[in-house]
Scaffold this active site. Sequence first.
Site, PDB file in Angstrom:
ATOM      1  CG  HIS A  36     -13.534   8.952  -8.545  1.00 33.78           C
ATOM      2  ND1 HIS A  36     -12.347   8.147  -8.822  1.00 33.78           N
ATOM      3  CD2 HIS A  36     -14.365   8.029  -8.439  1.00 33.78           C
ATOM      4  CE1 HIS A  36     -12.514   7.042  -9.311  1.00 33.78           C
ATOM      5  NE2 HIS A  36     -14.153   7.050  -8.995  1.00 33.78           N
ATOM      6  CG  ASP A  39      -2.794  -5.396   9.692  1.00 30.69           C
ATOM      7  OD1 ASP A  39      -2.809  -4.766  10.970  1.00 30.69           O
ATOM      8  OD2 ASP A  39      -2.339  -6.425   9.945  1.00 30.69           O
TER       9      ASP A  39
END
Length: 472
Positions: A165, A389
Amino acid sequence: MAQFSLTFTARRSEAVLVAPAKSTPYELKPLSDIDDQHGLRFYRSGILFFRNNPAQSGRDPAAVIKRSLAEALVYYYPLAGQLCAGPSDKLIVECTGDGAVFVEADADVRLDDFGGALSPPIPCSDQLLCEPESTSSDVIGRPLVYIQVTRLACGGFVFCIQICHCMADAAGLVQFMMAMGELAQGTTAPAVPPVWAREILNARSPPRVTHPHPEYEQVPDPTKDRISPADVLAQRPFFFGEKEILALRCQAPAHLRATCSRFDMIAAYVWRCRTIALGYDSEDEVRIQFVVNARGKRNNALGRAPMLPLGFYGNAFAFTVASSTAGELCRKPFSYALELVAAAKARSAAVDHLQSVADLMVLKGRPRFATARTYLVSDLTKSGLEELDFGWGKGIYGGPATAMLATFHIPVRSAGGERGILVPVRLPEFAMERFVVEMKRGLVMKEEEESRGYGGQQYATVGSTCMAMSKL
C-alpha cells in the site's frame, strides 16, 4: 440467510519473478511522507473475475497477463524493486529491476460455483491470492507486487493482485492494472504515462501542522470496543439501489439534499445502524473514518494549478473522521449523522490539509490511524476496477478479496441492469441481527417490492432481508 460454502484447492505453479521486459534504471527513490506512514505498511489485495470469451479460444490468459506485466513494469519500474529504510525510518524504493512475483494456477471449479454475486470475503480467496491477507505485513526487502492468475474449468479466470500500500492507493493501483490491460491488448504504451512526483507530498521545511487530525488520536478508553480482529464475525453484503438512495435523500436535511453524495448518505446511515447494533454505552465516543482523494484538487487558493500531475500513482488521500457520542448518534435522526459526515469531508477539503498530514507524520513519528470504536469505510465506486479488460472483456466483479475491519462501497449491476452499491458488513452475530432490524427500521419500503437479481448469491437489502438471485 444460509451460508454459502465452497471448497477447492488450486494447483499452483512455482512462483517466479517477472522482470521488466526492457532494461530499467537503478535508482533510489524516496517515498512521500503520505506514502510511508505506518498505517499503510501492508499489502492490499484486488481480485477480478472474468468470463470465458470464445473469441480468445486458444489463448492462455496467464501467459497474456504475464507478458503484459513485464511490459508494464518498464514504465512502472519502481514496482519491480523493493523497499529499504532510510534515515528516520523514511522508506526508499531501491529500483533493482528484480520484478514482481507471478503465479499461474488451475482450479477445478466454475464461475457459477462461487455463488454468482461476489463480495468480500471471496470464497476460498486463500487459494486465489499469492500471499495470506494481513494488515501488518513486513514490507522491507520484499517484492512490491504479487499476481496470481487462476484458470477455471469453465474457461473463465481469476486475476488477483497484492501490492504494498505504500506504493499506491486504489487509484494508483487501477492505473497500473489499466496499463497492463492496454498492453495485453496490443497497445505500444500506456494511455496515461506514470508519474512519480512523490516529493510533492513531502513535509514542509520546517513542518507545521495546520489542521486538527483526530484520526490519529485514540478515543478515550479505546479498550471499550465491541468488535476486534480476533472476533468470529458474521458477514453479509447489503445492496443500495435507486429506491434505497431516494429514501435516504428524502431524510437528508434540506441544505444537503441536493449536494450530498451517495457515499455520504450510505456511510452515515450504516455508521448509525452499526452503532445502534453494537450497543455502545451512551457516553462512548464513536467515529466514522473514510478517505478523501486529493486528485484533481488545486494547490493554491486561486485554483490555478493541479496539486498532482496526471499519471501520479502514489498515495494521494487523507483520512478524515466524524465523531459523536453513541447516545447522540443513536437518539438523533439519520440527518444528524449525515451532517457530521458532510462536515468532516468539508474540513478535509482545505487546500493544505494533505500537506498538514505529511507534516504530522514527520513531527509525530508516523503514527497509525486509530481504529477503536471506529467504522472504517472506503469508496470504490469511482475506482474504475470494473473497466479493466485484458482482452476477455470486462470482469464480472472487481474489488477487494477480503474485508477485515474496514468495509467498502463496491459498484455492482443487477441481472436486470440496475446499478447499485454493495456494502459488505462484518459484525458479531448478536450485532448483525440487530443491524438488519435497524437497517429495515430506518427506511420505509413497499411490502410488495419485487426481488432484484444480482448474480447468484442472496444479498441483504434495507427493504427486505434478502432477494432471490439469478445465476451467472
